[in-house]
Design an enzyme around this catalytic site. Structure first.
Site, PDB file in Angstrom:
ATOM      1  N   ASP B 216       0.844  -1.192   0.000  1.00 28.80           N
ATOM      2  CA  ASP B 216       0.000   0.000   0.000  1.00 28.80           C
ATOM      3  C   ASP B 216       0.885   1.251   0.000  1.00 28.80           C
ATOM      4  O   ASP B 216       1.517   1.573   0.996  1.00 28.80           O
ATOM      5  CB  ASP B 216      -0.872  -0.058   1.269  1.00 28.80           C
ATOM      6  N   HIS B 318      -8.264  -0.145  -8.947  1.00 23.77           N
ATOM      7  CA  HIS B 318      -7.858   0.959  -8.083  1.00 23.77           C
ATOM      8  C   HIS B 318      -6.618   1.661  -8.628  1.00 23.77           C
ATOM      9  O   HIS B 318      -6.537   2.892  -8.646  1.00 23.77           O
ATOM     10  CB  HIS B 318      -7.583   0.430  -6.668  1.00 23.77           C
TER      11      HIS B 318
END
Lengths: 413, 413
Positions: B216, B318
């Site tokens: 992330d 995403h």
């Protein structure tokens, strides 16, 4: 997309499998002490050493810990309980070895165990289902103490899982994997999360401080010593373990856990100056030395007097009251701090956090070791002014699972 | 016992003192980069390096962070606000230097800063009290997005304090000291606590995973680079900072913080197999590589097609949606995970934790950098299936306090 799926996706596959404990143990080489490679600059891949015949996590505390208690569903009988324990044993062994449990959808998160240790405990219901005749006399709620303000939401429970380690993400992942295991069998009763100093923040062997700023746990027996073994392990040659009933054979090599959730009011504690605080504890706040000594581990002199004739160490101080005259009344404490945010408060004196200690105490026999100490503290301890026990639970901590077996298997013989 | 008391006990003494900022800065040698002694085996005494003219804590994230927002009392006027900011500045400088703030009743807890970094931010109310003409055009709630399910209890606020560091006890102590400062001036609006991998658990420079198991933050600009400076600092030579209004002079060297609390539903995410998860993100879960590449930092090829003619990287993934075609639409994200226990639940599919991300985004201008990205993600992002923004707040992050001055002093000229 199913063709790319790795391994069984539904944990039910596993729950129905026989002999999984053996397979898992063989696969991950349990029984050998495993360490991160020498020279490794990080501790993420470090694994707890093998502690057989005892469970891991007792005597070494990861920086982050979560205590989880679940209540078994009505439908859980002896056979389903065994299936659950096999499942938990298998997953815990894999997780501690840095391997993903079967069906783990985030297997990479298992690769950083960071000294993850998982410890299981049994409440009375588990023993009743397995072998009611094997119930330890002390397994059940403690006697009530005058200082208690216990809440159900922090007390009791059928099955305990303690997940601790040095990385909060590793602990969160392991916690989640175990909760996925138990949820078809049970309801979560409580989860209590706590922390200690980070790994590497303090020198090895430094006694940590709690949120009152006190050095906390000085009198603890040191893991690895004969005294620690006598205090903690059931069946060791400690006089107290024989009191209050015979030692249940399945618990030899195990212990008991008393978990007390102790709220600490940091606001009213703030109103006390340092001399007042030191008098309450009986120790200096800076070094942790007894008020009659100069170093943390100096023996206190309870007879020493001030020029005015008072004892230097207040007879109602926490140190004086918690110290037994009977040497069998010893415990090993392994505490975590909790500090949860509170919102919507302002002004002087309002509690801006919900803070305290997860006071975890291990001892062979809580009735003869823990209860007398707690009773003395309830009868009189200056620290009671600022602390309140709000939760209490007792669990039998079985020894390590036998090779290839499941946790608590000795109880199901 | 008052004779043994050390230093002023009541913080009111300090609140009324003039020039304390200067005194504190001189006392602790602010302005020089301070590090733990070489060869020190622990990091407990490590201090954050001086980051002037910027505040500390931006670009380096401690393992533990707590974001605190307070609402100023009606009675707080410009003068009282300055007193509060002086007090906070002084205490923060001392705490980061490993020294106890004046009036700290647990001064020993300050001795282990463990890279403690304290960052302050201003909501609109602070600017209004100081100089309404200096209000950044973007300071206030973000436009509402279709995916938002915002709760007041996680949103907005007058004054932000971000306390982060590598030791949870150090963070808890600093948090408490700052809360004691503010409580005579304000009400706590919210406190949001999060964690990242422990210091030392991963190799330096490793991109961390979130609770979905995703690597992330791969696309983040690297602190210390010109690109980072352009993206983050107000007044740097970045084309976007000039848009949407002039740069307020007091914010030069500062930035903005957008804090989004993003709930992640781990249960429904569990229902998705790995190929489905990878398609949602556009990256491999194991390495974080784009589905068209083999290493985490490979450039994705959005044109690459499967034999069936579909793009390899889903156009609603995403990664595809969050990546701007306009190079000025960049942010620096510094996220924390949250994972709070839930009790009283059982059965399959029940959420056994309240989990997600504290998505903290720094950028010179949120209106031109953050909002377009968020708008694109709101319009279409496969990850929205499992995530919900439940909190949102925007703060102006002033530059570092001037030498001897207080945080935000440039706004009060």
């Amino acid at each position: 997309m199913a063709s790319g799926q790795r391994g069984p996706r539904r944990r039910d596959v596993l729950v129905g499998a026989a002999g999984i404990g053996l397979g898992a143990a063989a696969a991950i080489g349990v029984g050998s002490a495993v360490r991160a490679a020498a020279g490794e600059p990080t501790f993420g891949t470090s694994r707890v050493v093998d502690t057989s015949p005892h469970q891991p996590g007792i005597g070494t505390a990861g920086a982050h810990g979560v205590f989880i208690a679940v209540d078994l569903a009505e439908s859980v009988d002896r056979d389903r309980l065994i299936r659950l324990l096999r499942l938990l044993t298998d997953d815990a062994l894999r997780l501690m070895a840095g391997q993903a449990p079967i069906g783990d959808q985030e297997p990479e998160m298992a690769e950083v165990p960071a000294n993850l240790a998982i410890t299981f405990g049994f409440g009375p219901r588990v023993v009743e289902l397995a072998d009611p005749a094997a119930m330890p006399e002390w397994l059940g709620p403690l006697p009530s103490f005058s200082i208690d303000q216990l809440e159900d939401r922090w007390s009791d429970g059928d099955l305990l899982m303690l997940v601790a380690g040095d990385d909060p993400l590793s602990v969160a992942h392991a916690q989640r994997m175990l909760l996925k295991d138990v949820r078809a069998f049970s309801t979560i009763r409580w989860q209590q999360t706590g922390f200690r100093n980070a790994r590497g923040a303090l020198k090895e062997g430094t006694t940590q401080r709690n949120l009152f700023g006190q050095i906390d746990g000085t009198a603890n027996p040191q893991p690895g010593t004969a005294e620690f073994d006598r205090v903690v392990w059931t069946g060791a040659a400690h006089p107290s373990t024989g009191r209050g009933g015979a030692v249940p054979e399945w618990l030899v090599g195990g212990t008991s856990l008393v978990l007390r959730r102790i709220h600490m009011n940091l606001e009213t504690w703030d109103e006390v100056d340092r001399p007042g605080r030191e008098a309450s504890v009986g120790r200096r706040l800076d070094t942790g030395a007894p008020l009659t000594g100069s170093a943390e581990h100096d023996e206190p002199d309870f007879e020493a007097r001030t020029p005015q004739g008072f004892t230097v160490i207040n007879p109602v101080s926490h140190m004086r009251r918690s110290r037994p005259d009977d040497p069998t009344q010893r415990i090993f404490r392994q505490t975590y701090n909790y500090d949860h945010p509170v919102a919507g408060v302002g002004g002087m004196g309002a509690e801006v956090s919900d803070s305290g200690l997860l006071f975890a105490s291990y001892q062979a026999n809580p009735a003869t070791q823990f209860v007398p100490i707690q009773q003395r503290l309830a009868d009189g301890d200056l620290l009671n002014t600022w602390t309140v026990p709000v939760g209490s639970a007792v669990f039998a901590i079985p020894p390590a699972a036998p090779p290839g077996g499941f946790i608590g298997e000795q109880l199901f013989q």
